[in-house]
Scaffold this motif. Structure first.
Motif, short mmCIF file in Angstrom:
data_model
loop_
_atom_site.label_atom_id
_atom_site.label_comp_id
_atom_site.label_asym_id
_atom_site.label_seq_id
_atom_site.Cartn_x
_atom_site.Cartn_y
_atom_site.Cartn_z
N ASP A 121 0.83 5.57 0.16
CA ASP A 121 -0.01 6.65 0.68
C ASP A 121 -0.62 7.46 -0.44
O ASP A 121 -1.76 7.93 -0.33
CB ASP A 121 0.83 7.56 1.60
CG ASP A 121 1.23 6.86 2.87
OD1 ASP A 121 0.36 6.30 3.55
OD2 ASP A 121 2.44 6.84 3.17
N GLU A 176 0.81 -1.20 0.00
CA GLU A 176 0.00 0.00 0.00
C GLU A 176 0.86 1.26 0.00
O GLU A 176 1.73 1.43 0.85
CB GLU A 176 -0.94 0.01 1.20
CG GLU A 176 -2.04 1.05 1.08
CD GLU A 176 -3.17 0.81 2.06
OE1 GLU A 176 -2.92 0.97 3.27
OE2 GLU A 176 -4.28 0.44 1.64
N ARG A 185 -0.90 -0.79 -4.47
CA ARG A 185 -2.16 -0.08 -4.53
C ARG A 185 -2.00 1.18 -3.69
O ARG A 185 -1.09 1.26 -2.85
CB ARG A 185 -3.32 -0.93 -4.02
CG ARG A 185 -3.29 -1.21 -2.53
CD ARG A 185 -4.45 -2.09 -2.12
NE ARG A 185 -4.44 -2.32 -0.67
CZ ARG A 185 -5.23 -3.20 -0.06
NH1 ARG A 185 -6.08 -3.94 -0.77
NH2 ARG A 185 -5.16 -3.36 1.25
N ARG A 236 -3.69 4.41 -1.25
CA ARG A 236 -4.81 4.92 -0.45
C ARG A 236 -5.51 6.06 -1.16
O ARG A 236 -6.72 6.22 -1.07
CB ARG A 236 -4.30 5.41 0.92
CG ARG A 236 -3.80 4.30 1.84
CD ARG A 236 -3.57 4.86 3.25
NE ARG A 236 -3.11 3.81 4.15
CZ ARG A 236 -1.84 3.58 4.43
NH1 ARG A 236 -0.90 4.33 3.87
NH2 ARG A 236 -1.50 2.61 5.25
#
Length: 532
Positions: A32, A30, A72, A74
């Motif tokens: 940011d 992940e 991916r 956020r």
């Protein structure tokens, strides 16, 4: 902000930014923030890549091409049709007072952020304090909008020992200055900055400056100078460049010419000679660079522009006494008249900040209104107090010539009453890239980012590289432009969409967020040069 555990894990997983794709069994990593689909200039290559920039914590994870499959985000910001670049670095500002202010709004440095500037250099022209540790503590204690790198200033060093006196330091005084500078270097100063045009710094001899520059050299620092004469006030523009070169050779350190220019009617057109002189030295091995601003009007104090150095000795009280000394009137007025000629005459001097009695008027306006000779009008203004002026004294051909050189970086030399504080980077792009095509977009970005970071030794800044600090600007190439003018100098620039400072959004959707994510950037001294 320190690297998060996620950032460390992400960077450890990547031998290169695009070396692998995720398998079905792998959990996505992940981010940011993802800047998707922009025209990415990394600061390393003049050829952009349409692709993505991924950020985790305060670090860049990858930059260019498409986001690798194992990630991916956020949040994703669509940068299609926009330019994505390293955050701009302003090599020469006078933002010291705002960044060290008790006013939280001023500390955000919004005029700079809205141009895409993520790092401001302070302490220039020899005005910076040598209390680098105290400045660092203050910058860390409260939020500031941009990163800050600091020079130690020759002015405060000299004043600490000689006040405003026009004389050489004693050996004891020189030793005290060296000790102060050495401490500043150990505390993280970039180097020594001088303003040899300004009193009392202009009372120094070259040899005095060389001795101090040797201290900066011993700690691995730089020498930055508002040269002694950008016109023909004393040693002349060419003589002043020779002085910088001499300091570099004798002190054995990199040297930098602040806001390089050919100022005034006596030296306009000399840019070619200055460029050839500098490039001859560069070819012979001297590390010499410069910065510039893309305006044809300079800005300084009225007293510095018109009064000869001898008339400033001892400070304002002594100067006012000279105005009333009949024995000095002929010499004073003769020197002021010559300085006014060099500046292009009373019509070329616009009062830009200070007393509202004069701001917005030229010296010619003031003289006409009082039916006075321009020199007499100038003395009357100076009796009331000193002001900042915009001085229209440069040729656009000289401005362009300096701008095009690969060793010249961008700076604002920001000052009250001049649009350069609010619009330098935006104007350079709009006027000289978009409209005139005098320089390429790639050169504009390099001269505003990687060249500056590498010259000043700002570690892991100025490039979009994995592991580097996430200082990033996203701007619309169709709208990026300065709005500030000489008559309305405080209008914010337009066209910057996103600015990240250490991974945090300082400008989002074209609007300042109020986040102060800047940190002091301290130069690491040469190993063994400081006490353990």
């Amino acid at each position: 902000m320190q690297r998060s555990l996620v950032t460390l894990a992400v960077l450890a997983a990547l031998a290169s930014p695009f070396h692998t794709t995720a398998t079905a069994a792998e959990a996505p990593v992940e981010l940011d923030l993802l800047l998707r689909g922009g025209t990415v200039y990394t600061g390393d290559s003049d050829t952009p890549v349409v692709g993505d920039v991924g950020i985790a914590g305060d670090r860049i994870v990858f930059a260019g091409r498409a986001m690798p499959a194992q990630f991916r985000a956020r949040r994703t910001i669509d940068a299609t049709g926009l330019v994505v670049a390293p955050g701009f670095i302003d090599a020469h500002t006078h933002a010291d007072a705002d960044l060290l202010s008790n006013d939280a709004r001023k500390r955000l440095n919004i005029p700079f952020l809205t141009q895409g500037v993520t790092t401001a250099v302070i302490g220039n022209d020899g005005f910076g304090g040598y209390d680098i540790a105290a400045q660092t503590q203050k910058l860390r204690a409260v939020p500031v909008g941009t990163n800050v790198a600091m020079y130690a200033g020759f002015g405060p060093l000299r004043i600490s020992q000689l006040g405003e006196a026009n004389r050489a330091p004693t050996p004891a005084q020189m030793n005290a200055m060296k000790q102060h500078l050495g401490r500043a270097m150990c505390d993280g100063a970039l180097g020594l900055s001088t303003g040899l045009f300004y009193p009392p710094q202009n009372f120094s001899k070259t040899e005095e400056v060389i001795e101090l520059a040797k201290v900066a050299a011993a700690h691995g620092g730089l020498y930055d100078s508002h040269i002694r004469d950008e016109a023909m006030y004393n040693v002349g523009l060419k003589g002043s460049i020779d002085e910088v070169i001499r300091i570099g050779h004798e002190a054995k350190l990199p040297v930098h010419v602040a806001h390089i220019k050919a100022l005034g009617v006596a030296v306009q057109g000399q840019s070619g000679d200055i460029i050839r002189r500098i490039e001859k030295e560069r070819a012979a091995g001297l590390d010499i660079t410069a910065d510039h601003y893309p305006w044809t009007a300079s800005s300084t104090r009225f007293s510095a522009a018109l009064l000869p150095p001898w008339a400033n000795e001892g400070g304002r009280a002594a100067t006012l006494q000279r105005f009333d000394d009949a024995a000095q009137q002929e010499r004073l007025r003769k020197d002021m008249r010559e300085n006014l000629r060099l500046r292009g005459g009373p019509e070329a001097i616009l009062f830009s900040a200070g007393s509202t009695k004069y701001v917005g008027k030229t010296l010619a306006d003031v003289a006409k209104a009082s039916n006075a000779d321009p020199v007499d009008a100038a003395i009357a203004v100076l009796r009331d107090g000193d002001l900042m002026i915009a001085s229209f004294n440069m040729s656009d051909d000289d401005v362009r010539a300096f701008m095009k050189r690969p060793w010249v970086m961008t700076s604002s030399d920001s000052s009250l009453g001049h649009p350069r504080a609010y619009g330098t980077f935006a104007r350079k792009y709009d006027q000289y890239v978009a409209k005139e095509r005098a320089i390429s977009l790639a050169q504009f970005i390099r001269s505003s980012t990687s060249l500056t970071a590498d010259t000043l030794g700002l570690v892991q800044r100025g490039h979009l590289r994995p592991g580097y600090h996430a200082d990033v600007v996203v701007f619309d190439p169709k709208r990026f432009a300065a709005k500030a003018t000489y008559t309305q100098p405080t209008l914010l620039s337009e066209g910057v969409v996103t600015v990240l400072v250490n991974g945090r959004l300082a400008v989002d959707g074209g609007q300042p967020t109020g986040v102060g994510a800047g940190v002091p950037l301290l130069r690491t001294p040469k190993p063994g040069s400081c006490p353990a």
